[in-house]
Design a protein around this motif. Structure first.
Motif, PDB file in Angstrom:
ATOM      1  N   PHE A  58      66.035  -9.383  17.532  1.00 20.27           N
ATOM      2  CA  PHE A  58      65.298 -10.098  18.411  1.00 20.27           C
ATOM      3  C   PHE A  58      63.729  -9.536  18.433  1.00 20.27           C
ATOM      4  CE2 PHE A  58      64.388  -6.432  21.123  1.00 20.27           C
ATOM      5  CZ  PHE A  58      65.390  -5.434  20.308  1.00 20.27           C
ATOM      6  N   SER A  82      58.906   2.569  14.210  1.00 20.22           N
ATOM      7  CA  SER A  82      59.919   2.021  14.480  1.00 20.22           C
ATOM      8  C   SER A  82      61.153   2.737  13.754  1.00 20.22           C
ATOM      9  CB  SER A  82      59.795   0.600  13.504  1.00 20.22           C
ATOM     10  OG  SER A  82      60.914  -0.235  13.607  1.00 20.22           O
ATOM     11  N   THR A  83      62.290   2.255  14.288  1.00 22.19           N
ATOM     12  CA  THR A  83      63.648   2.764  13.737  1.00 22.19           C
ATOM     13  C   THR A  83      64.045   1.677  12.858  1.00 22.19           C
ATOM     14  OG1 THR A  83      64.799   1.526  15.602  1.00 22.19           O
ATOM     15  CG2 THR A  83      64.397   3.942  15.910  1.00 22.19           C
ATOM     16  N   ASN A  85      63.771  -2.221  12.954  1.00 26.44           N
ATOM     17  CA  ASN A  85      63.515  -3.739  13.320  1.00 26.44           C
ATOM     18  C   ASN A  85      62.032  -4.063  13.391  1.00 26.44           C
ATOM     19  OD1 ASN A  85      65.861  -4.861  12.223  1.00 26.44           O
ATOM     20  ND2 ASN A  85      67.068  -4.118  14.302  1.00 26.44           N
ATOM     21  N   ALA A 238      69.273   2.100  14.756  1.00 29.48           N
ATOM     22  CA  ALA A 238      68.158   1.362  15.389  1.00 29.48           C
ATOM     23  C   ALA A 238      68.055   1.972  16.958  1.00 29.48           C
ATOM     24  CB  ALA A 238      68.625  -0.031  15.560  1.00 29.48           C
TER      25      ALA A 238
HETATM   26  C1  AN7 Z   1      69.248  -3.988  16.641  1.00 29.31           C
HETATM   27  O1  AN7 Z   1      62.673  -1.241  15.709  1.00 29.31           O
HETATM   28  O2  AN7 Z   1      63.181   0.434  18.751  1.00 29.31           O
HETATM   29  O3  AN7 Z   1      66.313  -0.941  23.955  1.00 29.31           O
HETATM   30  O4  AN7 Z   1      61.876   0.455  16.317  1.00 29.31           O
HETATM   31  O5  AN7 Z   1      66.612  -2.521  16.593  1.00 29.31           O
HETATM   32  O6  AN7 Z   1      64.577  -2.577  23.523  1.00 29.31           O
HETATM   33  O7  AN7 Z   1      64.412  -0.344  22.225  1.00 29.31           O
HETATM   34  C2  AN7 Z   1      64.669  -1.078  17.690  1.00 29.31           C
HETATM   35  C3  AN7 Z   1      65.502  -1.117  18.774  1.00 29.31           C
HETATM   36  C4  AN7 Z   1      69.005  -2.911  20.100  1.00 29.31           C
HETATM   37  C5  AN7 Z   1      67.138  -1.700  21.159  1.00 29.31           C
HETATM   38  N1  AN7 Z   1      69.214  -3.279  18.981  1.00 29.31           N
HETATM   39  O8  AN7 Z   1      66.433  -2.352  21.954  1.00 29.31           O
HETATM   40  C6  AN7 Z   1      62.632  -0.396  16.515  1.00 29.31           C
HETATM   41  C7  AN7 Z   1      63.660  -0.226  17.874  1.00 29.31           C
HETATM   42  C8  AN7 Z   1      68.494  -3.101  17.747  1.00 29.31           C
HETATM   43  C9  AN7 Z   1      67.233  -2.815  17.916  1.00 29.31           C
HETATM   44  C10 AN7 Z   1      67.509  -2.080  19.876  1.00 29.31           C
HETATM   45  C11 AN7 Z   1      66.675  -1.918  18.792  1.00 29.31           C
HETATM   46  P1  AN7 Z   1      65.241  -1.439  22.961  1.00 29.31           P
END
Ligand code: AN7
Length: 348
Positions: A58, A82-83, A85, A238
């Motif tokens: 997303f 970033s984690t 994504n 993530a």
């Molecule tokens: C697959 O990529 O924080 O609550 O640095 O990759 O808006 O942070 C990713 C977060 C949920 C959580 N699902 O969303 C990053 C990162 C996936 C994600 C989240 C992330 P947020």
């Protein structure tokens, strides 16, 4: 030709004649009806499969707008922590826009597919000891000192772009779902959905805002425990985040919609990932499957009203992180490549 979110939602986004019209055809992701899990839980369950965005998550929705606005404002280079994504997405849109991109990653805790993406799109990848929260702190410092455009969700355009997913869901259903389950890490996306639904309600396009259910991994659940965490841990890398930037906004989103924050264990997440794939044919990454684990948990507790319409946000593609499920899935059956050996297996 297909278009991206800047064109599809141009009237609702902060664009002007100097904003570049970037697109990798992000958005317009499918809302898939889960026939088997719906039947088992006696609900109407649809998943918004955000894993089918151009970089598999997303993040592309907010990134295309953040990068376009950065270029409009004269940026030459981007930075993010970033984690996984966000870095994949930032790297791709930096390439699209012809910018340099620096990404800071927590060493050893980024899924392989995401790391490969950041590298192949040509970002300068810097791996740090320490977790995401530390990486974000460093990225903010670097952004100030070096004049780099930061494209984490501290950049307001990220969350504005992410609102488009909530609009697509309402446009497709012709109304809003009753309940919405969404994974929570930095708490940006849940806040963006809330803002998106508020906007659509103010435009009269929906009557009600869904009950927002934010799902976290047990070892990284500051929204549930209501206190920041120094050492978050979960297989769902993530959302391995202890100090969510959008904490306050997310609390408001859940409170105002009579929703809740729920945590699920790593085992529950990995079971849900397998269940989603084996019952309904969708492979989403572990963080995304926290939502399915959350619904399942409520169902088992008897806390899921039957007949409700539920939309579940599957934020990322399972292919990004094949190593997580392969830790517990059985190895393939190995045989000699001859007919007798195959017959033996098929007769079993
Ligand atoms: C697959 O990529 O924080 O609550 O640095 O990759 O808006 O942070 C990713 C977060 C949920 C959580 N699902 O969303 C990053 C990162 C996936 C994600 C989240 C992330 P947020």
């Amino acid at each position: 030709m297909r278009s991206g979110i800047l064109e599809n939602y141009q009237d609702l986004l902060p664009l002007n004649e100097r904003t570049p019209g970037y697109s990798l055809c992000e958005g317009s992701t499918p809302l898939v009806h889960l026939r088997n899990l719906s039947r088992e839980m006696s609900i109407d369950l649809n998943v918004k499969f955000e894993g089918l965005n151009p970089t598999g998550s997303f993040k592309d929705r907010g990134m295309v707008l953040a990068v376009a606005k950065a270029v409009e404002n004269g940026a030459r280079a981007l930075i993010c922590a970033s984690t996984g994504n966000t870095s994949a997405s930032a790297a791709a849109y930096a390439a699209h826009a012809g910018l340099n991109c620096y990404v800071l990653l927590p060493s050893g805790f980024v899924a392989k597919g995401k790391l490969a993406q950041a590298l192949i799109y040509g970002a300068k990848v810097i791996s740090i000891t320490g977790n995401f929260d530390k990486a974000l702190e460093l990225a903010r410092d670097a952004s100030r000192e070096f004049g780099l455009a930061i494209v984490n969700s501290v950049n307001p355009y990220r969350l504005i772009g992410q609102r488009t997913a909530s609009w697509e869901i309402c446009d497709e259903l012709g109304k809003s779902p009753e309940w919405l389950f969404i994974p929570v890490g930095n708490a940006g996306n849940i806040s963006a959905y809330y803002a998106g639904f508020l906007k659509y309600r103010s435009l009269g396009r929906i009557a009600r805002i869904p009950r927002l259910m934010g799902i976290q991994a047990e070892g990284a659940s500051p929204m549930v425990s209501r206190e920041m965490i120094d050492h978050p841990e979960t297989i769902a890398t993530a959302i391995r985040i202890g100090k969510p930037v959008s904490y306050t906004k997310a609390v408001k989103a859940v409170r105002n919609t009579e929703g809740a924050f729920i945590s699920v264990s790593d085992d529950e997440i990995m079971n849900a990932q397998k269940m989603l794939a084996q019952k309904d044919g969708i492979f989403a990454e572990p963080a995304s499957c926290a939502t399915i684990a959350g619904i399942w948990k409520l169902f088992l507790q008897g806390d899921l009203p039957s007949g409700i319409s539920v939309t579940c946000i599957l934020t990322g593609n399972g292919l990004k992180d094949p190593e997580a499920p392969m830790k517990y899935l059985p190895d393939p059956v190995e045989i000699e490549g001859d007919w007798m050996s195959l017959k033996e297996v098929l007769n079993k």
